[in-house]
Write an enzyme that holds these catalytic residues in place. Structure first.
Site, PDB file in Angstrom:
ATOM      1  N   TYR A 196      41.691  29.708  36.070  1.00  0.00           N
ATOM      2  CA  TYR A 196      40.584  30.008  35.866  1.00  0.00           C
ATOM      3  C   TYR A 196      39.786  28.883  35.348  1.00  0.00           C
ATOM      4  CZ  TYR A 196      37.046  33.227  33.250  1.00  0.00           C
ATOM      5  OH  TYR A 196      35.557  33.651  32.944  1.00  0.00           O
ATOM      6  N   TYR A 539      20.946  32.804  52.884  1.00  0.00           N
ATOM      7  CA  TYR A 539      21.716  33.820  51.925  1.00  0.00           C
ATOM      8  C   TYR A 539      21.144  34.990  52.052  1.00  0.00           C
ATOM      9  CZ  TYR A 539      23.338  32.067  47.279  1.00  0.00           C
ATOM     10  OH  TYR A 539      24.675  32.393  46.472  1.00  0.00           O
TER      11      TYR A 539
END
Lengths: 619, 680
Positions: A196, A539
C-alpha cells in the site's frame, strides 16, 4: 503530529494551487504556508488517517459545499480560498445533472468499527513480527483505510458505511531491510501481503480478494519516505519508494532540483505506486514518464531481492527486468528503493491557453504540435462540455472592470470571431525552461494553433484548466452528496483514431445511461491530456444523477464496462496509466495475447509461487 | 431441433401504422406553390455543411484514394498524374449534382403525373416521423424495395413533400444513356455506378470512398436498392451486399457512432412495367433506356394504376445488429484507409443483415385483394377449368384466403365496410387486361378463344409457339401479383410441400424434406441463412394455429379441415417445384459438353417450349427466365453443376447423377436422406 505537516505542504512555486497573485481569474486555492520539512525521528502512522477522509478524497477538512445561499465554497485550512465564492457552480450542477440542492444523499459520518469484520490473524506470523519491532496494527480504522482505492464503488460503499473484506492487519516497515524481513515472514507463514502506497488507485487494485482465506497484511510503505542520496554529477537521486509525490518534489526543490514527475494524484500518490502502475506525469513531454525516469529499482520478492548491478543509462542485457517490475501492480513484490533522474528546477514557467472553434480543429492542432515535436511541458485539450464545466468553476470576479473584460473577451470570441459557444473548446498549456526559450517556444506553439483557427486565450484560463484536475476529486464528493456519481477513465490511442474514439465513447455513455434507466442525460466529456509521436492519451469524465435508480453503482459499472468495450473496439488501449488492477483484468488476455499472458504468468509463478503477493491484480 | 424456440409472436397482433394519402392535398392546392415552397429539412447533428463540389475534393484528398492511386501506379507503372486524372473522371462520371431547383421542377411535374396515374399515394406518417428523428441522430441509409423505375423519383418526391433531407441515390449506369433525363436525375440526387466493375480496384475505391464520405459527413441520406435491380417478378430478390458493406464499414471502423438503416416498402397496386417485365422474362430483350422510349411510354398516362403504398419501416441500428457479432478490434492493427477484404465474420454478418432487411421490406408490403385473386385464378387455370370460375365462388374463395392470409400476418388492405363481391369486382376491373368475365365466370384473358389452344392446331399467321408466348405474358403478369403474397405463405407452403413430398407423418422426415426444399429454393425466395429450424417452427406454429395441422413430439398430422389450406399452399409452390425439375431434366437430357452459361437460358427455354406444346408440363410459368436462372444458381451452389474456369467462357459441367437425384427428390420420388441434408 509534526509528521503530518509534511503531508500537505505544497510550496513549489509552479504548483497550480500556489499562486502569488491576487484573487481573480485563475486563482482559487492558496496553500497555507507552513513550516518546512521536519525530521523523521517520530513518524507516527496513527495520524495519517486522522487528517485524511476515510470515505472520500483528500484531507478531512477540505471539501466543497453549497452554503446557505446555495453558492459553492471550499472549506478547510489547508487549501484556502480567500473569501471566494463560485457562483456558477450551482446552476451548472443543477442544469447539467438535473440535480437539486433539496435532494441530499449525505455520507455516513463516522466509521463504525463494529461493522468491520474481526481480523483473521496468523498467530505465528504476528509473534515473529513482534520480535522484529516493526510497527503494526489490527485496529479496524487502520485496516478499513487501506482496504480501498478511489473507484466509485469503493467510495460509494464507504459512504454507506459498508465494508467488504479488509486487511487483517497493517505493518509499517521503516526501510528496505524491514520489508525483507516482512516478506520472509509472510512466505514462511503463508500470509498474503498487499503493498500500500498512497491509496490513490482507481483500478480496484487495493481491494482484498474476497476469496482469500489467508490472513491479509497490508504493507504500508509510507514510513519509507527518505531521499537517501542525491548525485549531482549524474543528476540522479536515490529515494525510498514510500515517498509521496509532493514531498519528493519539495525536498528536491530545496536543493534546486526536481524530478518533474507530476501525476494528477501527486499530492498523495507514492513513488512505489508510480513504478508499480507505470504512472505518467503531466509534464512528461520534458521529463518523461516513470519508465523514462527510473535508473535503478530495488524490489523485494518472495524469491529475494531483484535489482540491477549498475546504473548504466541503457543496457542491452536481454529483456529489461525493470519492465517486469513496472506495471506489476503489487503482484510480484514490494518496490523499496528507486534511483531516479533529477533535473535542475526550471528557471521560468508560463501558463497559456488557446480557444479553438471546435474540437476537431483542436485535435488537428495537437497532432501538428506532436508532429513537429514541439509540445510544451504540458498541452491538454478540453472538449466543449469540459470547457463549460471549467467556466462554471470560475470564482466570483472582484471588480466591475474584470467582469467587463470577461464580457469583452466573450464578445470577441463568439460574436467577432464567430465561434459557437456550444462547439468551441480550449487547450491549456504549460511552458517550462529558460525564460527566453519559453517565450520562443510559446510563439511557435501559438503560431501552429493559429493555423487551426486557435486564438490565444490568456494565462488565467490555462491555470484554471490545470486546477480542474486537482479539484475534480473533491468535486466528486460534492456530487455524491446530491445524488450525482461519476468517475474518470483513460486510454491511449493512435492519432487517426482520437476524434472517433472521443465521439463514440461519449455517445456510448449517453446511450447506455438511457438504456439503463438513468433519468437525466449524463455528463459525458473528454480531454486529450498527453501527446506522443504516434498517438495521444484521452481522458473521459462521466457522471450522472442517479435519482430513481435502485442500484446506481451497478448501473455505473455497467456503463463504465460498456465504455471500456467501446474504447477497445475503437483501437484504444486498456489503460494509459491507471493500470489494470482487478477492474480491467477481464480484458488482459485479448490485450496481450495468450502467449503474452503465459509469459506474465510464468514470471509470477517463478517469483511468487505461493502467491504471497496475493492481491490478484492484472492476471 | 430446438423445439423450445417456438415462434411466439402472433402475426395478427403486428402493429402497423396508418396511412395518409399525400395526393389528396395535391388535388386541392396549387402544385406550383407546392414546388416553390420553403424547404428547410432537419439535418444530421454532426453535419459539416459542404457543397457537392467540396464533397468531390474531400473524396479526392482522402487517404483511401491516395493509397489506392499509389498502389495502382506501383503495379502498372503509370504516372501518378495519369491515374489521378482517371480518378477525377470516374468521380465526374459518378457524382450527383443535387440541386434544389431541379427537385422543385420534379416536384411540380411529378405532382401532375402522379395525379393522372394514381388514385392515391399513401404513406405511413409515423414512419416519416421516425425517419426525421433518425436523420438527426445518425447517418441514414434508405433501403426501398425496387419494383419500378418510379421508385426513386417517388422516394425523393415523398421526402421533399415531408420536408426531409433529400437522399443521394445509387443508380445504375444505364440511366446515363438517356442524355437529358440522366442529367436531370443527377441533379435530383442520383449518382451513377457501373453495373459491373469486378476487378477494377480504382473504380471500387472511388465509388466506396464517395459513398462513405457522403454518409460520414451526414451530407444526405444515402439511398440504394438492396435487391440491386428491379424485381421483374415482384418477388424480392436475394440481396446484393456490395453497397451494404460500404455503408456499414464506417461503423465497423469507428468512423461513425452508428448508422440507421431504414427499409422502405413500396407497393404498387398495378405496376407500370407489368407486361414489359413479362416479355423480358420470356426472352424479348428489354428496350435500352432512352429518352424517346420514355416519351413513347406516355400512353401509360391514360390508364388507371390504382394506388401506391409506401411504408417507412422501423430504422435498424447497425450498432445493435452488430452487437456481439462483429469484433471491431480487427481493424486495430492496420491503418483504416488501407482497403481490406471483409473478414469471414463481417461477410456473414452483412449477408444476414441484408436478408433481415429484405424481410423487413417484405413484411411491410401492402397487399391488395387482387393479389389474392391472382393467386386463386392461377391455381384455377391450371386445374383445367376451361370455362373459368364462377364469380361468387371466386368471392367465397377470396374471403377464405383473406382470412387465412391475415392469420399469417399479411399486411392486407381489404376495404372493411364494402361487401366482398364489390371488392372482388372492382379489383377485377382495375386489372381488366389480365382477366375476362363472361356469363358470370372469371378466367385469365388467355388468347382469343378463351382457353389454351390445343397443341398443334394451326391458326392463321400465329404459330403455336407465338400463341403460347402471348398466353405466357398474361400468366407471368398474373404470377407477378401472386408473387407479392408469396412471402406470407412461403414458410407454411414449404412445410405443406414437405409433408407432401415426404409422404410420411414423421416429424423428423418432414423436417428433412422441409430443410431440403428450403435449401433448394434459397436463391428463389428470401430465406434467411441459417434459420431453417426457426422457419420450420414458424411454419408449424402458423399451421397449428389455424387448425390445419397437429404437431406432436414425433408426428405431423394434417387435420380434416386443414386439407383445403394444404392444397392451396402446395399449389402455390408447385410451379417452382416443376420449374426446378424441368431445369434438372434439361441438364440431364440435353446439356452438351459445350453448354455455356450464356447459352443456358435460350436452350432451356427451347426445351421447355417443346414440352409445354407437347402438353407434358402443367405450368406455363416455368418459362420465366428468372426461375431458370435461380434454379441454375441453386444447382451451382449445391455443386451439382460447376462452372469451368479458364477455357470457354463459363462452360457448365453437369454432374448428371447428382442433378438426377435432386430432380427425383424434388418430385418426391426419392426420400430426402439425412446424408443429402448434411451435405447440402
Amino acid at each position: 503530529m509534526l509528521y503530518i505537516s509534511t503531508k500537505y505542504q505544497i510550496i513549489r512555486k509552479d504548483f497550480p494551487f500556489y499562486l502569488g497573485k491576487t484573487a481573480h481569474g485563475g486563482l482559487w486555492v492558496q496553500i497555507k504556508n507552513l513550516p518546512g520539512h521536519l525530521p523523521k525521528e517520530s513518524p507516527s502512522h496513527v495520524f495519517l488517517q486522522e487528517i485524511m477522509k476515510w470515505n472520500g478524497w483528500g484531507y478531512s477538512d477540505s471539501r466543497f459545499l453549497f452554503n446557505k445561499k446555495g453558492q459553492a465554497e471550499f472549506t478547510g485550512k489547508r487549501y484556502i480560498i480567500i473569501g471566494m465564492i463560485i457562483p456558477g457552480l450551482k446552476d451548472w450542477f443543477e442544469c447539467t445533472f438535473g440535480a437539486s440542492l433539496q435532494h441530499k444523499t449525505p455520507a455516513t459520518p463516522l466509521l463504525n468499527s463494529s461493522a468491520v469484520q474481526p481480523p483473521t490473524l496468523n498467530e505465528a506470523f504476528v509473534e515473529e513480527l513482534k520480535s522484529t519491532g516493526i510497527p503494526f496494527s489490527q485496529d479496524a480504522e487502520d485496516r478499513v483505510f487501506r482496504a480501498h482505492g478511489h473507484c466509485l464503488h469503493e467510495i460509494f460503499a464507504l459512504r454507506e458505511g459498508k465494508f467488504g473484506r479488509v486487511p487483517d492487519m497493517v505493518v509499517w516497515p521503516n526501510c528496505h531491510n524491514d520489508v525483507v524481513k516482512i516478506v520472509e515472514l509472510a512466505s514462511k507463514h503463508n500470509v498474503c501481503l498487499i503493498p500500500y502506497g498512497g491509496g490513490t488507485s482507481v483500478s480496484s487494485a487495493l481491494e482484498c480478494p474476497p476469496e482469500e482465506t489467508r490472513s491479509i497484511v497490508s504493507l504500508d510503505t509510507s514510513q519509507m519516505n527518505r531521499i537517501l542520496w542525491v548525485d549531482e554529477k549524474n543528476l540522479t537521486a536515490h529515494v525510498e519508494a514510500g515517498i509521496v509525490g509532493q514531498d519528493l518534489e519539495r525536498l528536491l526543490n530545496e536543493s534546486g532540483y526536481c524530478t518533474g514527475h507530476e501525476p494528477d494524484s501527486m499530492e498523495f500518490s507514492s513513488l512505489g505506486g508510480w513504478v508499480a502502475t507505470r504512472a505518467s506525469g503531466m509534464k512528461k513531454n520534458i521529463y518523461g514518464n516513470i519508465e523514462d525516469l527510473v535508473v535503478h529499482i530495488k524490489m523485494v520478492t518472495p524469491q529475494g531481492v531483484i535489482e540491477k548491478s549498475c546504473q548504466g543509462p541503457r543496457m542491452s542485457t536481454g529483456p529489461d527486468i525493470h519492465h517486469f517490475i513496472m506495471g506489476s501492480e503489487g503482484t510480484l513484490g514490494v518496490v523499496t528503493e528507486v534511483t531516479m533522474k533529477i533535473r535542475p528546477m526550471p528557471e521560468y514557467q508560463k501558463y497559456g491557453s488557446v480557444v479553438f472553434p471546435n474540437f476537431e480543429q483542436g485535435v488537428a492542432c495537437l497532432r501538428e504540435v506532436a508532429r513537429q515535436r514541439c509540445a510544451p511541458a504540458s498541452i491538454r485539450l478540453m472538449d466543449n462540455e469540459q470547457f463549460k464545466f471549467g467556466h462554471a468553476l470560475k470564482p466570483q470576479v472582484s471588480s466591475i472592470f474584470t467582469s467587463f473584460l470577461d464580457g469583452l473577451k466573450k464578445f470577441y470570441i463568439t460574436k467577432f470571431k464567430g465561434f459557437d459557444p456550444n462547439r468551441l473548446c480550449v487547450a491549456t498549456l504549460l511552458f517550462e525552461g529558460d525564460r527566453e526559450k519559453v517565450l520562443q517556444h510559446e510563439k511557435q506553439v501559438y503560431d501552429i494553433a493559429a493555423k487551426f483557427g486557435g486564438l490565444a486565450a490568456g494565462e488565467d484560463n490555462g491555470q484554471r484548466g490545470y486546477m480542474l484536475t486537482f479539484v475534480i476529486a473533491y468535486l466528486r464528493d460534492l456530487g455524491m452528496d446530491y445524488y450525482v456519481i461519476g468517475e474518470s477513465f483513460e486510454t491511449s490511442v493512435p492519432w487517426d483514431r482520437v476524434l472517433d474514439i472521443c465521439r463514440n465513447v461519449k455517445a456510448r455513455i449517453v446511450r447506455e445511461c438511457k438504456e439503463r434507466g438513468v433519468q437525466f442525460p449524463p455528463l459525458s466529456t473528454c480531454r486529450v491530456t498527453q501527446t506522443y509521436d504516434a498517438g495521444a492519451c484521452v481522458y473521459f469524465y462521466f457522471a450522472f444523477n442517479y435519482r430513481g435508480l435502485s442500484d446506481p453503482v451497478h448501473v455505473y459499472e455497467q456503463v463504465e464496462h460498456a465504455a471500456r468495450e467501446e474504447i477497445l473496439a475503437n483501437g484504444g488501449s486498456l489503460s494509459h496509466h491507471h493500470g489494470v488492477g482487478k477492474l480491467r483484468k477481464e480484458w488482459m488476455r485479448e490485450t496481450v495475447s495468450n502467449v503474452g499472458m503465459g509469459m506474465l504468468k510464468s514470471v509470477k509463478d517463478y517469483v511468487d509461487p505461493n502467491n504471497i503477493f496475493g492481491n490478484r491484480n492484472l492476471l | 431441433m430446438a423445439s423450445k424456440a417456438v415462434y411466439s409472436r402472433d402475426p395478427m397482433l403486428k402493429k402497423r401504422d396508418d396511412f395518409e394519402d399525400i395526393l389528396e392535398e395535391r388535388r386541392n392546392s396549387s402544385d406550383l406553390r407546392y414546388a416553390l415552397r420553403c424547404y428547410a429539412p432537419v439535418v444530421y447533428k454532426g453535419l459539416c455543411p459542404s457543397k457537392a463540389g467540396t464533397l468531390k475534393s474531400m473524396v479526392l484528398q482522402s487517404d483511401q484514394l491516395h493509397y489506392v492511386i499509389h498502389q495502382v501506379c506501383r503495379e502498372t507503372g503509370r504516372a501518378v498524374d495519369d491515374v489521378q486524372e482517371e480518378v477525377s473522371s470516374i468521380l465526374e462520371e459518378m457524382a450527383h449534382r443535387l440541386q434544389l431547383s431541379t427537385v422543385r421542377f420534379f416536384a411540380f411535374t411529378l405532382s401532375k403525373v402522379f395525379k393522372t396515374l394514381f388514385r392515391s399515394i399513401c404513406v405511413n406518417e409515423e414512419g416519416i416521423q421516425r425517419l426525421q428523428q433518425a436523420i438527426q441522430e445518425h447517418p441514414v441509409v434508405l433501403l426501398p424495395s425496387h419494383r419500378s423505375y418510379m421508385d426513386f423519383l417517388l422516394m425523393s418526391y415523398l421526402l421533399y413533400t415531408y420536408d426531409l433531407a433529400l437522399p443521394v441515390i445509387a443508380a445504375g449506369m444505364d440511366f446515363m444513356g438517356m442524355k437529358f433525363v440522366g442529367e436531370m436525375l443527377r441533379m435530383s440526387g442520383a449518382f451513377f455506378i457501373r453495373r459491373s466493375f469486378g476487378g477494377d480496384k480504382l473504380y471500387w475505391a472511388v465509388f466506396s470512398e464517395y459513398v462513405k464520405t457522403m454518409l460520414k459527413n451526414g451530407f444526405a441520406p444515402v439511398e440504394f436498392f438492396l435487391e440491386g435491380t428491379r424485381s421483374r417478378t415482384s418477388k424480392s430478390l436475394t440481396p446484393k451486399l456490395g453497397l451494404l458493406n460500404i455503408v456499414m464499414d464506417p461503423f465497423f471502423k469507428g468512423e461513425v457512432f452508428d448508422v440507421s438503416l431504414v427499409p422502405v416498402s413500396i407497393s404498387y397496386e398495378r405496376i407500370l412495367e407489368e407486361s414489359l417485365y413479362a416479355r423480358e422474362l420470356l426472352g424479348v430483350p428489354k428496350p435500352k433506356e432512352s429518352t424517346s422510349g420514355l416519351i413513347k411510354a406516355r400512353k401509360v398516362l391514360s390508364e388507371d394504376y390504382g394506388s401506391i403504398h409506401v411504408y417507412f419501416g422501423q430504422p435498424v441500428s447497425v450498432r445493435s445488429l452488430a452487437e456481439g457479432r462483429v469484433n471491431r478490434c480487427q481493424f486495430n492493427l492496420i491503418p483504416r484507409h488501407i482497403p481490406k477484404k471483409p473478414s469471414e465474420d463481417i461477410h456473414s454478418f452483412v449477408n444476414d443483415s441484408a436478408y433481415r432487411l429484405v424481410r423487413a421490406q417484405e413484411e411491410n408490403m401492402v397487399l391488395k385483394p387482387w393479389v389474392l385473386l391472382a393467386s386463386l385464378l392461377l391455381q384455377n387455370q391450371v386445374s383445367g377449368q376451361k370455362r373459368g370460375i364462377a364469380l361468387d365462388e371466386l368471392t367465397e374463395q377470396a374471403v377464405w384466403l383473406r382470412d387465412l392470409s391475415r392469420q399469417y400476418g399479411a399486411f392486407l388492405h381489404w376495404p372493411e365496410h364494402t361487401p366482398p363481391s364489390e371488392v372482388v369486382s372492382s379489383s377485377l376491373s382495375l386489372h381488366r387486361g389480365l382477366v375476362r368475365i363472361s356469363e358470370g365466370r372469371v378466367q385469365l384473358a388467355l388468347g382469343q378463344t378463351g382457353g389454351p389452344a390445343a397443341p398443334g392446331e394451326p391458326r392463321s399467321a400465329v404459330t403455336p409457339e407465338e400463341e403460347l408466348l402471348s398466353q405466357a405474358v398474361i400468366i407471368l403478369s398474373c404470377a407477378s401479383y401472386r408473387n407479392q403474397a408469396l412471402h406470407v405463405f412461403l414458410r407454411p407452403a414449404l412445410l405443406a410441400s414437405a409433408i407432401h413430398t415426404a409422404s410420411s407423418n414423421k416429424k423428423q422426415e418432414v423436417f428433412n424434406s422441409f430443410s431440403f426444399l428450403r435449401n433448394m429454393f434459397s436463391n428463389e425466395f428470401i430465406l434467411c441463412p441459417g434459420a431453417t429450424v426457426q422457419d420450420f417452427e414458424e411454419a408449424c406454429y402458423l399451421l397449428v394455429k389455424t387448425g390445419a395441422l397437429q404437431v406432436t413430439q414425433q408426428d405431423v398430422l394434417v387435420t380434416e379441415r386443414g386439407h383445403r389450406t394444404l392444397v392451396f399452399l402446395t399449389s402455390m409452390l408447385d410451379p417452382f417445384l416443376q420449374g426446378y425439375q424441368v431445369v434438372c431434366r434439361f441438364l440431364c437430357e440435353e446439356a452438351t459438353e459445350a453448354l455455356t452459361e450464356k447459352q443456358f437460358i435460350p436452350a432451356v427455354r427451347k426445351f421447355i417450349i417443346k414440352h409445354l406444346l407437347a402438353g407434358r408440363l402443367r405450368y406455363t410459368e416455368v418459362l420465366s427466365s428468372d426461375l431458370q436462372k435461380n434454379s441454375l444458381a441453386a444447382l451451382l451452389r449445391l455443386g451439382a453443376v460447376r462452372k469451368i474456369k479458364g477455357a470457354e467462357q463459363g462452360t457448365l459441367k453437369v454432374n448428371t447423377v447428382m442433378v438426377n437425384s435432386l430432380e427425383d427428390t424434388l418430385g418426391g420420388k426419392l426420400p430426402t436422406q439425412k446424408a443429402v441434408i448434411a451435405r447440402l
